[in-house]
Design a protein around this motif. Structure first.
Motif, PDB file in Angstrom:
ATOM      1  N   ASN A   6       0.827  -1.214   0.000  1.00 37.97           N
ATOM      2  CA  ASN A   6       0.000   0.000   0.000  1.00 37.97           C
ATOM      3  C   ASN A   6       0.860   1.263   0.000  1.00 37.97           C
ATOM      4  O   ASN A   6       0.526   2.236  -0.676  1.00 37.97           O
ATOM      5  CB  ASN A   6      -0.931   0.025   1.211  1.00 37.97           C
ATOM      6  N   GLN A   7       1.955   1.256   0.739  1.00 41.78           N
ATOM      7  CA  GLN A   7       2.824   2.429   0.795  1.00 41.78           C
ATOM      8  C   GLN A   7       3.521   2.684  -0.545  1.00 41.78           C
ATOM      9  O   GLN A   7       3.629   3.830  -0.975  1.00 41.78           O
ATOM     10  CB  GLN A   7       3.859   2.269   1.911  1.00 41.78           C
ATOM     11  N   VAL A   8       3.973   1.625  -1.187  1.00 46.95           N
ATOM     12  CA  VAL A   8       4.638   1.788  -2.481  1.00 46.95           C
ATOM     13  C   VAL A   8       3.639   2.304  -3.521  1.00 46.95           C
ATOM     14  O   VAL A   8       3.921   3.244  -4.259  1.00 46.95           O
ATOM     15  CB  VAL A   8       5.284   0.465  -2.947  1.00 46.95           C
ATOM     16  N   ILE A   9       2.468   1.705  -3.555  1.00 50.81           N
ATOM     17  CA  ILE A   9       1.446   2.155  -4.512  1.00 50.81           C
ATOM     18  C   ILE A   9       1.014   3.585  -4.206  1.00 50.81           C
ATOM     19  O   ILE A   9       0.793   4.389  -5.106  1.00 50.81           O
ATOM     20  CB  ILE A   9       0.263   1.169  -4.546  1.00 50.81           C
ATOM     21  N   SER A  10       0.945   3.933  -2.933  1.00 52.75           N
ATOM     22  CA  SER A  10       0.609   5.302  -2.552  1.00 52.75           C
ATOM     23  C   SER A  10       1.661   6.290  -3.052  1.00 52.75           C
ATOM     24  O   SER A  10       1.320   7.394  -3.516  1.00 52.75           O
ATOM     25  CB  SER A  10       0.472   5.409  -1.035  1.00 52.75           C
ATOM     26  N   GLN A  11       2.946   5.922  -2.975  1.00 51.37           N
ATOM     27  CA  GLN A  11       3.993   6.777  -3.527  1.00 51.37           C
ATOM     28  C   GLN A  11       3.768   7.022  -5.019  1.00 51.37           C
ATOM     29  O   GLN A  11       3.889   8.150  -5.494  1.00 51.37           O
ATOM     30  CB  GLN A  11       5.371   6.129  -3.354  1.00 51.37           C
ATOM     31  N   ILE A  12       3.450   5.968  -5.726  1.00 53.99           N
ATOM     32  CA  ILE A  12       3.259   6.070  -7.181  1.00 53.99           C
ATOM     33  C   ILE A  12       2.045   6.940  -7.504  1.00 53.99           C
ATOM     34  O   ILE A  12       2.115   7.839  -8.352  1.00 53.99           O
ATOM     35  CB  ILE A  12       3.112   4.673  -7.811  1.00 53.99           C
ATOM     36  N   THR A  13       0.927   6.698  -6.830  1.00 54.22           N
ATOM     37  CA  THR A  13      -0.285   7.468  -7.142  1.00 54.22           C
ATOM     38  C   THR A  13      -0.169   8.921  -6.688  1.00 54.22           C
ATOM     39  O   THR A  13      -0.730   9.811  -7.322  1.00 54.22           O
ATOM     40  CB  THR A  13      -1.541   6.802  -6.545  1.00 54.22           C
ATOM     41  N   THR A  14       0.578   9.175  -5.624  1.00 50.74           N
ATOM     42  CA  THR A  14       0.816  10.551  -5.187  1.00 50.74           C
ATOM     43  C   THR A  14       1.657  11.291  -6.225  1.00 50.74           C
ATOM     44  O   THR A  14       1.371  12.442  -6.572  1.00 50.74           O
ATOM     45  CB  THR A  14       1.514  10.578  -3.815  1.00 50.74           C
TER      46      THR A  14
END
Length: 110
Positions: A6-14
């Motif tokens: 979730n944190q990695v995907i959040s970095q990408i979407t941010t």
């Protein structure tokens, strides 16, 4: 410190939300991408696999940057439009590549 998926995907979407050329982003498989009308250029995040080994957690994540080639009306010159879209989407993906290669708090293989 290990990051969760979730944190990695959040970095990408941010990063996608802050990118001046990206109109929308999403996460999921191909069916979810096709399930509704999207704004383009679009950055889509596919989580492919996760593996654990040698004291590391490896997420295999595929980023797809897509745009639409707008064809003109009959008689209009649309030569080069496809090449322009390919060039622009490649540059967007290179921005993401550069971002993750420059991270010093985490180890990313891109």
């Amino acid at each position: 410190m290990l990051l969760t998926l979730n944190q990695v995907i959040s970095q990408i979407t941010t990063l996608a939300a802050a990118h001046s050329q990206i109109a929308a982003s999403g996460v999921g498989d191909f069916a979810e991408w096709q399930a509704e009308e999207r704004n383009y250029p679009l950055l889509w995040v596919f989580h492919e696999t996760t593996s654990v080994g040698n004291r590391e957690l490896v997420y295999s994540i595929r980023l797809i940057c897509a745009d639409r080639v707008i064809t003109g009306q009959e008689g209009e010159d649309t030569d080069g439009m496809e090449q322009e879209v390919l060039s622009d989407t490649m540059l967007i993906l290179l921005d993401f590549l550069a971002y993750f290669m420059q991270q010093h708090t985490q180890s990313y293989t891109v």
